[in-house]
Motif scaffolding. Structure first.
Motif, PDB file in Angstrom:
ATOM      1  N   UNK A 245       0.786  -1.216   0.038  1.00 35.36           N
ATOM      2  CA  UNK A 245       0.068  -0.074  -0.166  1.00 35.36           C
ATOM      3  C   UNK A 245       1.100   1.251   0.018  1.00 35.36           C
ATOM      4  N   UNK A 246       1.868   1.206   0.665  1.00 30.70           N
ATOM      5  CA  UNK A 246       3.025   2.406   0.876  1.00 30.70           C
ATOM      6  C   UNK A 246       3.415   2.542  -0.538  1.00 30.70           C
ATOM      7  N   UNK A 247       3.740   1.450  -1.426  1.00 27.88           N
ATOM      8  CA  UNK A 247       4.378   1.577  -2.793  1.00 27.88           C
ATOM      9  C   UNK A 247       3.243   2.126  -3.709  1.00 27.88           C
ATOM     10  N   UNK A 253       2.270   9.794  -6.137  1.00 27.89           N
ATOM     11  CA  UNK A 253       3.171  10.961  -5.961  1.00 27.89           C
ATOM     12  C   UNK A 253       2.198  12.275  -5.379  1.00 27.89           C
ATOM     13  N   UNK A 254       1.086  11.769  -4.680  1.00 24.66           N
ATOM     14  CA  UNK A 254       0.226  12.660  -4.166  1.00 24.66           C
ATOM     15  C   UNK A 254       0.014  12.413  -2.708  1.00 24.66           C
ATOM     16  N   UNK A 255      -0.695  13.398  -1.954  1.00 33.36           N
ATOM     17  CA  UNK A 255      -1.193  13.008  -0.608  1.00 33.36           C
ATOM     18  C   UNK A 255      -2.567  12.061  -0.992  1.00 33.36           C
ATOM     19  N   UNK A 256      -2.278  10.980  -0.475  1.00 29.81           N
ATOM     20  CA  UNK A 256      -3.511   9.917  -0.819  1.00 29.81           C
ATOM     21  C   UNK A 256      -4.023   9.185   0.713  1.00 29.81           C
ATOM     22  N   UNK A 257      -5.075   9.588   0.869  1.00 29.26           N
ATOM     23  CA  UNK A 257      -5.660   8.886   2.189  1.00 29.26           C
ATOM     24  C   UNK A 257      -6.644   7.891   1.988  1.00 29.26           C
ATOM     25  N   UNK A 258      -6.892   7.273   0.571  1.00 29.17           N
ATOM     26  CA  UNK A 258      -7.710   6.308   0.368  1.00 29.17           C
ATOM     27  C   UNK A 258      -7.475   5.065   0.841  1.00 29.17           C
ATOM     28  N   UNK A 259      -6.376   4.825   1.278  1.00 23.61           N
ATOM     29  CA  UNK A 259      -5.612   3.535   1.781  1.00 23.61           C
ATOM     30  C   UNK A 259      -5.750   3.515   3.386  1.00 23.61           C
TER      31      UNK A 259
END
Length: 313
Positions: A245-247, A253-259
């Motif tokens: 998930x980190x990968x 390359x954006x702030x992603x809070x979906x995970x």
């Protein structure tokens, strides 16, 4: 003598050899004729310090800890490859994953010199039976380092340790138990990081190479071997799911809070498995401490010591 131990630990001032760190005092006359033996130069003890190559000054160019870490890892990746790659190629188990071990060693050395605020010592030794390497420092230790960690959406400082402190399974001195529980918290913290590190070294050595992993902090030590394969497999699967998930986030390359919700769920599963793992270790110690994976020692050289043994194929 063959590993330059006396030069490193003593008062050696020869500019063509590692500078002594004044850890030990001894009469050099008692060393005898050991210096006449031929040695393999790759088996030397290596010392890494922010004083080397003016690294301390270069780090002042970076503001954040992440930038400093990334710079040091890039420097040590090159240095570690130069120092240890030939030895890694001497064992098929390590040669097939040489890039992985170079990455991990660079990460651990960076942790040592940047966060422990001390010199870090590394040694790799190869014979026909196994490859062994160790990393040591006598810096601030796990306790002070972990107490300074900031809370994130996935990591609450000392979350595991506080649980372990409440169990009181082992009837040992509180200081010894404290060291053990900080070891467990360190492995837990490592299992949640977005880069490969100590936890991944442990699982790779034991699960993939049937080797041994030892982690020593002050008066406590934990020895991880194939006997814990079932528990490690469960933890390793969860760790890899989290790392994947980190990968995905890094690729975007954006702030992603979906995970975030999924990652928190995995973290809670890892936490629960660590508690289960701890219970098993402590119960085995109570049943027969002589053959337990937990060890307690009286030591003079306080600090952190990581030791790995990887059998030849």
């Amino acid at each position: 003598m063959s590993s330059d131990f006396f030069n490193i630990s003593g008062d050696n001032a020869n500019p063509y050899f590692p500078h002594g760190r004044n850890i030990l005092q001894f009469d050099k006359r008692y060393l005898g004729d050991f210096s006449k033996k031929e040695i393999r130069p790759e088996h030397r003890v290596r010392c890494y310090s922010l004083n080397d190559n003016n690294l301390f000054k270069k780090l002042e160019e970076y503001e954040s800890e992440d930038e400093k870490r990334d710079y040091l890892i890039s420097e040590y990746t090159y240095i570690v490859r130069e120092h240890f790659q030939e030895l890694l190629f001497d064992n098929i188990n390590t040669s097939l994953k040489s890039d992985f071990y170079i990455e991990i060693l660079s990460e651990l050395i960076t942790n040592g010199v940047l966060h422990s605020k001390s010199n870090t010592f590394a040694l790799m030794f190869v014979n026909k039976f196994s490859t062994k390497f160790s990393i040591s420092d006598n810096g601030i230790g796990f306790e002070e380092s972990l107490n300074s960690k900031e809370e994130s959406f996935i990591y609450k400082p000392l979350e595991l340790k506080n649980k372990l402190d409440s169990f009181k399974i082992l009837n040992v001195n509180d200081k010894l138990l404290n060291n053990l529980n900080y070891i467990m918290e360190t492995l837990f913290f490592s299992s949640l990081k977005d880069r490969r590190g100590l936890f991944d070294l442990m699982t790779s050595v034991v699960l993939n190479s049937n080797g041994y992993f030892r982690l020593h902090s002050n008066n406590a030590q934990i020895i991880i071997s194939n006997r814990m394969r079932d528990e490690l497999n469960e933890l390793n699967i969860l760790r890899n799911n989290l790392f994947n998930l980190y990968k995905k986030i890094a690729i975007n390359k954006i702030e992603d809070t979906r995970y975030n919700e999924e990652m928190i769920s995995i973290k809670n599963d890892i936490l629960n498995f660590f508690v289960k793992f701890y219970h098993n270790l402590c119960n085995k110690y109570n049943n027969d401490f002589k053959y337990s994976s937990i060890r307690f020692y009286n030591v003079r050289f306080k600090g952190v010591h990581i030791e790995v043994e990887i059998p030849t194929a």
